[in-house]
Design an enzyme around this catalytic site. Structure first.
Site, PDB file in Angstrom:
ATOM      1  N   HIS A  30     -11.521  -1.980   6.821  1.00  0.00           N
ATOM      2  CA  HIS A  30     -10.077  -1.989   6.580  1.00  0.00           C
ATOM      3  C   HIS A  30      -9.303  -1.386   7.753  1.00  0.00           C
ATOM      4  CE1 HIS A  30      -6.692  -0.931   3.441  1.00  0.00           C
ATOM      5  NE2 HIS A  30      -6.206  -1.481   4.530  1.00  0.00           N
ATOM      6  N   HIS A  77      -4.823  -0.650  11.379  1.00  0.00           N
ATOM      7  CA  HIS A  77      -6.021  -1.482  11.290  1.00  0.00           C
ATOM      8  C   HIS A  77      -6.682  -1.631  12.659  1.00  0.00           C
ATOM      9  CE1 HIS A  77      -5.137  -3.703   7.261  1.00  0.00           C
ATOM     10  NE2 HIS A  77      -4.444  -2.573   7.300  1.00  0.00           N
ATOM     11  N   GLU A 115       0.811  -1.218   0.000  1.00  0.00           N
ATOM     12  CA  GLU A 115       0.000   0.000   0.000  1.00  0.00           C
ATOM     13  C   GLU A 115       0.846   1.271   0.000  1.00  0.00           C
ATOM     14  OE1 GLU A 115      -4.239  -0.762   1.872  1.00  0.00           O
ATOM     15  OE2 GLU A 115      -2.680  -1.211   3.336  1.00  0.00           O
ATOM     16  N   HIS A 159      -0.807   4.384   8.512  1.00  0.00           N
ATOM     17  CA  HIS A 159      -1.895   3.473   8.141  1.00  0.00           C
ATOM     18  C   HIS A 159      -1.951   2.358   9.171  1.00  0.00           C
ATOM     19  CE1 HIS A 159      -4.804   1.146   6.028  1.00  0.00           C
ATOM     20  NE2 HIS A 159      -3.950   0.158   5.756  1.00  0.00           N
TER      21      HIS A 159
END
Length: 237
Positions: free
Chosen positions: A164, A98, A77, A96
């Site tokens: 996500h 989760h 990503e 980023h």
């Protein structure tokens, strides 16, 4: 550059310690210049964010080419990071993660709202400004999808990725990670309230107006020292 690599590695470990990046998922990047970034890469001894080391942080260009000796590769990503950095020159760091509570709250139809006040003042102000949602549960692995996510994020510091996780932006790893933690905290609180049969109510405007600005020295510097202290001596430096 060396100190920054240590900072990014520690920020990755904070994400894991806070439960926002379980297992081997998640990454953090920092802009170096218009064409380069430091980013947490996958290595031959991959053990997840909780065990991020200095060597895992590599300098690459926007196409993912650079210092990848020793079997390292950028995360799939990478475009998630590079498109935010391309679109928003004021952003220095992209995170980023989760966080399960954030994903669960969004799937339950619960938005991140300013339901708390003095409990988390920076979080309340972040939520007051709005936390948008990117409504696709996809791996953001190319520029097309990353542009969609960045458009959904607009000028906000955090965007929830449906099914996500989240993407957070900031001036520094500390600021971006603390923003992600605030969103996770509000998601957890919201799930607890709804699970107990309660109704979420936004903080009244008059109460929001009473919340003081404690300054970055307290809200960020002190909070970040706390997060680093929580790591103790259990993770590699």
């Amino acid at each position: 550059m060396d100190a920054l690599r240590h900072d990014i590695a520690a920020a990755c470990r904070v994400l894991a310690a806070r439960g926002l990046a379980d297992g081997i998922l998640g990454h953090i990047s920092v802009r170096i210049d218009a064409d380069h970034l430091l980013i947490r890469c996958r290595g031959p001894r991959e053990r997840g964010l909780a065990f991020t080391e200095y060597a895992d942080i590599r300098l690459v260009n926007l196409d993912g080419e650079g210092d990848l000796t020793g079997g390292y590769r950028p995360p799939n990503e990478l475009p998630l990071h590079t498109e935010v950095l391309r679109a928003r020159p004021e952003v220095g760091t992209v995170v980023h993660a989760h966080p399960p509570a954030v994903v669960a709250a969004d799937l339950a139809g619960i938005r991140i709202r300013p339901v708390v006040g003095a409990f988390d003042i920076p979080g309340a102000r972040l939520a007051e400004g709005g936390v948008p949602v990117y409504p696709r549960g996809v791996l953001v692995r190319d520029r097309r999808l990353a542009k969609e996510m960045t458009a959904a994020m607009a000028d906000r510091p955090v965007v929830v990725l449906r099914g996500h996780g989240l993407t957070a932006a900031g001036d520094s790893p500390a600021q971006a990670v603390l923003r992600a933690i605030s969103v996770d905290t509000i998601a957890r609180m919201s799930l607890a309230v709804v699970g107990a049969g309660g109704t979420l109510v936004d903080l009244p405007a008059e109460d929001m107006a009473e919340l003081p600005d404690l300054g970055s020295g307290f809200n960020e510097a002190t909070a970040w020292r706390h997060e680093l202290a929580r790591l103790g001596g259990t993770a590699p430096v």
